[in-house]
Design a protein around this motif. Structure first.
Motif, PDB file in Angstrom:
ATOM      1  N   THR A  80       0.855  -1.199   0.000  1.00 12.38           N
ATOM      2  CA  THR A  80       0.000   0.000   0.000  1.00 12.38           C
ATOM      3  C   THR A  80       0.891   1.249   0.000  1.00 12.38           C
ATOM      4  N   PHE A  81       0.280   2.384  -0.294  1.00  9.55           N
ATOM      5  CA  PHE A  81       1.041   3.641  -0.260  1.00  9.55           C
ATOM      6  C   PHE A  81       1.516   3.932   1.165  1.00  9.55           C
ATOM      7  N   GLN A  82       0.704   3.542   2.129  1.00 10.24           N
ATOM      8  CA  GLN A  82       1.083   3.763   3.523  1.00 10.24           C
ATOM      9  C   GLN A  82       2.356   2.982   3.861  1.00 10.24           C
ATOM     10  N   GLN A  83       2.406   1.751   3.374  1.00  4.26           N
ATOM     11  CA  GLN A  83       3.604   0.923   3.617  1.00  4.26           C
ATOM     12  C   GLN A  83       4.846   1.494   2.946  1.00  4.26           C
TER      13      GLN A  83
ATOM     14  N   SER B  57      -6.459   8.289  -2.049  1.00  2.33           N
ATOM     15  CA  SER B  57      -7.620   7.436  -1.872  1.00  2.33           C
ATOM     16  C   SER B  57      -8.863   8.092  -2.489  1.00  2.33           C
TER      17      SER B  57
ATOM     18  N   GLN C 219       5.728  15.320  -0.592  1.00  3.49           N
ATOM     19  CA  GLN C 219       5.960  14.912   0.799  1.00  3.49           C
ATOM     20  C   GLN C 219       7.173  15.635   1.392  1.00  3.49           C
TER      21      GLN C 219
ATOM     22  N   GLY D 108       5.492   4.526   3.049  1.00  4.00           N
ATOM     23  CA  GLY D 108       5.905   5.673   3.877  1.00  4.00           C
ATOM     24  C   GLY D 108       5.260   6.984   3.485  1.00  4.00           C
ATOM     25  N   VAL D 109       4.217   6.910   2.665  1.00  2.00           N
ATOM     26  CA  VAL D 109       3.534   8.143   2.241  1.00  2.00           C
ATOM     27  C   VAL D 109       2.703   8.689   3.410  1.00  2.00           C
ATOM     28  N   ILE D 110       2.748  10.006   3.571  1.00  2.00           N
ATOM     29  CA  ILE D 110       2.101  10.622   4.741  1.00  2.00           C
ATOM     30  C   ILE D 110       0.605  10.867   4.523  1.00  2.00           C
ATOM     31  N   ASP D 111      -0.073  11.061   5.624  1.00  5.48           N
ATOM     32  CA  ASP D 111      -1.529  11.119   5.615  1.00  5.48           C
ATOM     33  C   ASP D 111      -2.168  12.134   4.644  1.00  5.48           C
TER      34      ASP D 111
ATOM     35  N   LEU E 206      -1.982  10.530   1.365  1.00  7.38           N
ATOM     36  CA  LEU E 206      -2.779   9.290   1.315  1.00  7.38           C
ATOM     37  C   LEU E 206      -4.254   9.602   1.089  1.00  7.38           C
ATOM     38  N   ARG E 207      -4.727  10.659   1.783  1.00  8.38           N
ATOM     39  CA  ARG E 207      -6.151  11.016   1.641  1.00  8.38           C
ATOM     40  C   ARG E 207      -6.473  11.391   0.200  1.00  8.38           C
TER      41      ARG E 207
END
Ligand code: AMP
Length: 296
Positions: A2-5, A17, A61, A7-10, A13-14
């Motif tokens: 996933t993008f979160q994995q 998504s 980022q 290291g992309v920040i919130d 990510l929002r």
């Protein structure tokens, strides 16, 4: 993955998504961690692989994390990221991508390209932007006129480098990179790698990590491909049949030559289809008209 994995920040990510991106594409999976670590990157990849997000997300980022506190939007924004790309169409697409992915970051971008009056572009530049997306000619022109300074650039991207070289921009690219501070992070994307690309890498990049996205990773799974062998004279009837048979509402047909594109569009129009031809002999306004018509 996933993008979160990755290291992309919130805030990013929002935005991803909301755009419907659930998983990174192969080039994003490979590039994002390298770029987030601050390394230079040499990517062998074509358009359609998701390479815009692969370089835009790390830039957004970095800028967000480094500058968010200082950026109370009072001081004049300086250009901190520069993306150089061969055509106006690509430049516009990249600018839109930065706006979409960066929606919650407060980072401002603008796009400059030739073939249009410069007034609207220079007014935005004078107000200050963080990210500049540019075609080489207009960029050098506005630098020459004093509207742009590259001395604060921390991130630079050469997009579709092979196409820029094919279009004769080699001197311009050198001139541009000579004006960017040496301690920047540099990424270069190209569908092909030849001697001239390596020359740029050796001169302007700092031990780049290399990634390659192979062709078979590019094709989206939703695309069904068919190959139909026909003789010259049957091409048009077969094409017409295909469009009708599948009740196709919107299609892009590629031809080998500009004349071929023109002739086929005329035939289709005579056959009752709403068709237009797009090729390199048209003026920018004619091209805009065709692409607008297609979108509608
Ligand atoms: P590009 O190669 O950057 O021009 O991107 C090709 C297309 O893929 C664009 O329409 C993007 O919006 C889309 N795209 C990029 N990354 C993703 C992703 N992770 N998931 C879904 N679509 C994507």
């Amino acid at each position: 993955m996933t993008f979160q994995q990755l290291g992309v920040i919130d805030p990013i990510l929002r935005a991803l998504s909301a755009e419907g991106y659930t998983n990174p594409t192969p080039i994003q999976e490979q590039s994002i961690p390298i770029l987030l670590r601050g390394k230079d990157l040499l990517g062998c990849a074509q358009t359609g692989t998701g390479k815009t997000a692969a370089f835009a997300i790390p830039i957004l980022q970095h800028l967000y994390l480094k500058h968010q506190n200082k950026q109370n939007h009072r001081g004049h924004r300086k250009i901190k990221a520069l993306i150089v790309t061969p055509t106006r169409e690509l430049a516009i697409q990249i600018g839109e991508s930065f706006s979409v992915y960066g929606e919650h970051t407060g980072i401002k971008n603008t796009v400059i390209f030739g073939g249009v009056k410069q007034g609207a572009q220079t007014r935005i530049l004078e107000r200050g932007v963080d990210v500049l997306v540019a075609t080489p000619g207009r960029l050098l022109d506005l630098i020459g006129q004093g509207f742009i300074s590259l001395k604060d650039v921390e991130y630079s991207v050469l997009d579709e480098a092979d196409r820029m070289l094919d279009m004769g921009f080699i001197k311009d690219i050198n001139k541009i990179l000579d004006k960017v501070p040496e301690n920047r992070q540099t990424s270069l994307f190209s569908a092909t790698m030849d001697r001239n690309i390596w020359k740029i890498c050796n001169k302007y990049m700092n031990k780049p990590e290399k990634i390659l996205v192979s062709k078979d990773e590019i094709t989206l799974e939703e695309i069904e491909q068919r190959f139909i062998k026909v003789d010259h004279n049957s091409r048009y009837p077969v094409l017409k049949e295909l469009i009708g048979e599948q009740n196709i509402q919107k299609a892009i047909i590629f031809t080998r030559t500009k004349r071929g594109a023109y002739r086929l569009s005329k035939k289709l129009k005579n056959g009752g289809f709403n068709a237009g031809a797009l090729h390199g002999d048209l003026t920018q306004s004619q091209r805009d008209k065709v692409t607008r018509g297609f979108r509608k």
